[in-house]
Design a protein around this motif. Sequence first.
Motif, mmCIF file in Angstrom:
data_model
loop_
_atom_site.group_PDB
_atom_site.id
_atom_site.type_symbol
_atom_site.label_atom_id
_atom_site.label_comp_id
_atom_site.label_asym_id
_atom_site.label_seq_id
_atom_site.Cartn_x
_atom_site.Cartn_y
_atom_site.Cartn_z
ATOM 1 N N ASN A 61 91.439 1.270 0.454
ATOM 2 C CA ASN A 61 90.345 0.246 0.920
ATOM 3 C C ASN A 61 89.642 0.905 2.554
ATOM 4 N N HIS A 62 88.654 0.607 2.681
ATOM 5 C CA HIS A 62 88.035 1.262 3.899
ATOM 6 C C HIS A 62 87.408 -0.127 4.744
ATOM 7 N N SER A 63 88.070 -0.150 5.983
ATOM 8 C CA SER A 63 87.722 -1.324 6.881
ATOM 9 C C SER A 63 86.965 -0.763 7.900
ATOM 10 N N TRP A 81 86.371 2.768 11.117
ATOM 11 C CA TRP A 81 86.609 4.351 11.245
ATOM 12 C C TRP A 81 87.676 4.487 11.786
ATOM 13 N N ASP A 100 90.042 3.894 10.082
ATOM 14 C CA ASP A 100 90.942 4.366 9.052
ATOM 15 C C ASP A 100 91.268 5.752 8.944
ATOM 16 N N PHE A 126 89.803 14.142 3.862
ATOM 17 C CA PHE A 126 88.709 13.144 3.551
ATOM 18 C C PHE A 126 87.749 13.665 2.737
ATOM 19 N N SER A 129 83.854 12.483 2.042
ATOM 20 C CA SER A 129 83.012 11.732 2.676
ATOM 21 C C SER A 129 81.630 12.151 2.366
ATOM 22 N N PHE A 161 87.366 6.788 -0.326
ATOM 23 C CA PHE A 161 87.128 5.418 -0.483
ATOM 24 C C PHE A 161 86.269 4.747 -1.269
ATOM 25 N N GLU A 197 85.398 2.108 -2.579
ATOM 26 C CA GLU A 197 84.464 0.962 -2.198
ATOM 27 C C GLU A 197 83.022 1.681 -1.993
ATOM 28 N N THR A 232 81.853 1.829 1.066
ATOM 29 C CA THR A 232 81.407 1.225 2.411
ATOM 30 C C THR A 232 82.586 0.694 3.009
ATOM 31 N N SER A 233 82.425 0.155 4.336
ATOM 32 C CA SER A 233 83.366 -0.406 4.902
ATOM 33 C C SER A 233 83.238 -1.896 5.049
ATOM 34 N N TRP A 241 81.746 -3.025 9.976
ATOM 35 C CA TRP A 241 80.841 -3.024 8.889
ATOM 36 C C TRP A 241 79.165 -3.332 9.333
#
Length: 281
Positions: A96-98, A100, A102, A114, A116, A165, A167, A169-170, A219
Motif C-alpha cells: 500500500n502507498h501512503s 513519500w 514509503d 522500486f 515508478s 504500488f 493503488e 497513488t498515495s 495525498w
Amino acid sequence: MTSPLWNSSVPPVEPPWERFDGLRAVLRGAPIVLLILVCLPLMMLTRGIERLSVGARRPWSSFFPRFVSRMSLRIMGIPLHTTGAPMSAPGAVVANHSSWLDIFTLNACQNVFFVSKAEVANWAGIGPLARASGTVFIARDRKEAGRQKALFEARLHMGHKLLFFPEGTSTDGLRVLPFKPTLFAAFFAPELRDEVSIQPVTVRYIAPLGADPRFYGWWGDMEFAPSLITFLKARKQGSIEITFHDPIAVKDVPNRKDMAVLCEKAVRSALPEISDKFKNV
C-alpha cells in the motif's frame, strides 16, 4: 496516461509550530542530507565497479539505499517494527502507498528496486536519486506493455526484486485503494509465470500520540517540502509497522485480476478498521 490523485474531504490537521521546532528540523535534516551526499558518490563508484565485474547486476551498490533509509528513519526518531520476513524467492513485492516516506520505510528492511511512473525521473532532487538507486521507470500506457514486460523480465533475471504500488497513488495511510491489475500482467507472461512469486506487504503508520491519525500520509496536491518539514520538526514521533505476508506463486493464480484481488486482500488484512470520521472520505 496518469493516475488520478486520491483526495479527502476532511483536510489534514496541521500541527502548530512550537519552540525549537525549526532547530529540531535542522538538526535532523542536516545529517540526512550529509548522509545522502556521502553515500551517493560511494554508490555510484560501487556501481561502476559492478559494471566492470558483473555487468548490469547490483550485488553491492544496493547496500547503500538500505543503509541510508535505515539511518534516516533513526535520525528522524521513527521506530520501525516488522512482522514476517522478506521472501527469498525471485519476484516482486506489492505494498500500500501512503507517503513519500514509503521509500525509506520499504528500503530500510529489504533490498528492492522500486517501479515508478516515468514522470518521477524528471522530478527535481528526487529524480536523480531514484535513477541512481536503480528505480525502474515505466509509462502507464497500454502501448508500452510489451516493453514493460521485457524490462521486468530482464531485471528479474538479474536477481532484482521489484517493488510497486498497485493503488497507483498515495493515500492518508488509513485505507487501501483497489489494486489495479495492469502491472501484474507482465508476471503472467510465459517467460516469467513459472519462475516468480509476488509478496504482499502492509505498511502501517502509527501517528504520534495526540496527532491527526493521518499524520504520515501524503495525498492529493500536498507538496513534498512542507510534508518533510512536518516530519522533521515533530517533537514526538509515532512508529511504523511492516507486515510481510506469505508470497503468492504466480503459477498458482489464474490471471492478473485474481492476483490483484489476492494481494489487495492480504495487504488490507493488516490495517485496523477505519474510524467513522474518516471512513467515507
